[in-house]
Design a protein around this motif. Structure first.
Motif, short mmCIF file in Angstrom:
data_model
loop_
_atom_site.label_atom_id
_atom_site.label_comp_id
_atom_site.label_asym_id
_atom_site.label_seq_id
_atom_site.Cartn_x
_atom_site.Cartn_y
_atom_site.Cartn_z
N LEU A 60 20.45 1.90 6.87
CA LEU A 60 20.35 2.45 5.51
C LEU A 60 19.10 3.32 5.33
O LEU A 60 18.81 3.75 4.22
N ASN A 61 18.36 3.53 6.39
CA ASN A 61 17.16 4.38 6.37
C ASN A 61 16.16 3.96 5.28
O ASN A 61 15.62 4.79 4.57
N GLY A 62 15.94 2.66 5.16
CA GLY A 62 14.95 2.17 4.20
C GLY A 62 15.46 2.00 2.78
O GLY A 62 14.68 1.78 1.87
N ALA A 63 16.76 2.11 2.60
CA ALA A 63 17.32 1.93 1.26
C ALA A 63 17.25 0.46 0.86
O ALA A 63 17.35 -0.45 1.68
N SER A 64 17.08 0.25 -0.43
CA SER A 64 16.94 -1.09 -0.97
C SER A 64 18.29 -1.80 -1.03
O SER A 64 19.29 -1.23 -1.45
N ILE A 65 18.29 -3.06 -0.61
CA ILE A 65 19.47 -3.90 -0.78
C ILE A 65 19.39 -4.58 -2.13
O ILE A 65 20.36 -4.62 -2.88
N ILE A 66 18.20 -5.12 -2.44
CA ILE A 66 17.98 -5.75 -3.73
C ILE A 66 16.49 -5.66 -4.07
O ILE A 66 15.64 -5.71 -3.19
N SER A 67 16.21 -5.50 -5.36
CA SER A 67 14.83 -5.43 -5.83
C SER A 67 14.74 -6.05 -7.22
O SER A 67 15.63 -5.87 -8.03
N THR A 68 13.64 -6.76 -7.48
CA THR A 68 13.48 -7.41 -8.78
C THR A 68 12.37 -6.78 -9.60
O THR A 68 11.96 -7.35 -10.61
N GLY A 69 11.87 -5.65 -9.21
CA GLY A 69 10.80 -5.03 -9.99
C GLY A 69 10.28 -3.78 -9.33
O GLY A 69 10.74 -3.37 -8.27
N ASP A 70 9.30 -3.18 -9.98
CA ASP A 70 8.68 -1.95 -9.50
C ASP A 70 7.43 -2.31 -8.70
O ASP A 70 6.49 -2.90 -9.23
N MET A 71 7.41 -1.93 -7.45
CA MET A 71 6.32 -2.26 -6.56
C MET A 71 5.17 -1.26 -6.66
O MET A 71 4.08 -1.51 -6.14
N ASP A 72 5.36 -0.15 -7.34
CA ASP A 72 4.36 0.92 -7.37
C ASP A 72 3.04 0.48 -8.00
O ASP A 72 1.98 0.90 -7.57
N ASP A 73 3.09 -0.35 -9.03
CA ASP A 73 1.86 -0.76 -9.70
C ASP A 73 1.33 -2.11 -9.22
O ASP A 73 0.37 -2.64 -9.78
N ALA A 74 1.92 -2.66 -8.17
CA ALA A 74 1.48 -3.95 -7.64
C ALA A 74 0.18 -3.79 -6.87
O ALA A 74 -0.02 -2.82 -6.15
N GLN A 75 -0.72 -4.75 -7.06
CA GLN A 75 -2.00 -4.72 -6.37
C GLN A 75 -1.97 -5.49 -5.07
O GLN A 75 -2.72 -5.20 -4.15
N ASN A 76 -1.14 -6.48 -4.98
CA ASN A 76 -1.12 -7.38 -3.83
C ASN A 76 0.30 -7.45 -3.29
O ASN A 76 1.14 -8.15 -3.83
N VAL A 77 0.58 -6.71 -2.21
CA VAL A 77 1.91 -6.63 -1.64
C VAL A 77 1.87 -7.15 -0.21
O VAL A 77 0.98 -6.81 0.55
N ALA A 78 2.85 -7.99 0.12
CA ALA A 78 2.96 -8.51 1.48
C ALA A 78 4.37 -8.21 1.98
O ALA A 78 5.30 -8.03 1.20
N VAL A 79 4.51 -8.17 3.30
CA VAL A 79 5.80 -7.83 3.89
C VAL A 79 6.10 -8.75 5.07
O VAL A 79 5.21 -9.16 5.80
N GLY A 80 7.39 -9.08 5.19
CA GLY A 80 7.89 -9.80 6.34
C GLY A 80 9.01 -8.97 6.95
O GLY A 80 9.69 -8.22 6.25
N THR A 81 9.21 -9.09 8.25
CA THR A 81 10.24 -8.31 8.93
C THR A 81 11.13 -9.22 9.77
O THR A 81 10.68 -10.25 10.28
#
Length: 140
Positions: free
Chosen positions: A105-126
């Motif tokens: 999907l070339n990075g397309a979202s499957i599901i999202s619960t909010g806008d990550m743009d204004d988040a200060q603390n973001v973590a990622v798992g793969t």
């Protein structure tokens, strides 16, 4: 009674008071810096642990990640979204998250619960499954 020893001791104790005040001020000034990495580590572990749980959670003859991949291979993004939403909402109650697929999907979202743009603390798992690579972002 000789007062010279008492006055010398009192003078030494009074001289140490500003030293202790400076030490306490310096040691407490980094408390804010220590909280941020621990929150980041907590979110990072939670994101990776959630994807690992999805890879172990059996819902049929496949794991949840396998079922999501199967839905994506069949072109059913809504089915994949529904599977992911049910699990993530149950296991991350009240959390803000975004699950994306990178390869097909070339990075397309499957599901999202909010806008990550204004988040200060973001973590990622793969996690990868077959020809799909998933990323789960968590933020507060």
């Amino acid at each position: 009674m000789d007062n010279k020893g008492f006055i010398f001791t009192l003078d030494a104790v009074l001289a140490l008071i500003p030293v202790f005040i400076v030490i306490m001020a310096l040691s407490s000034s980094n408390d804010g810096a220590l909280i941020q990495p621990s929150q980041q580590m907590r979110l990072s572990h939670q994101a990776q642990d959630t994807l690992d749980a999805m890879a172990q959670y059996q819902i049929s003859d496949l794991t949840l990640i396998g079922e999501i991949s199967k839905e994506l291979n069949e072109g059913d993004r809504n089915g994949a979204r529904d599977l992911a939403r049910e699990f993530l909402d149950e296991n991350l109650p009240g959390a803000k998250y975004k699950l994306i697929e990178l390869n097909q999907l070339n990075g397309a979202s499957i599901i999202s619960t909010g806008d990550m743009d204004d988040a200060q603390n973001v973590a990622v798992g793969t996690k990868s499954y077959g020809n799909h690579s998933f990323k789960l972002y968590l933020w507060d």
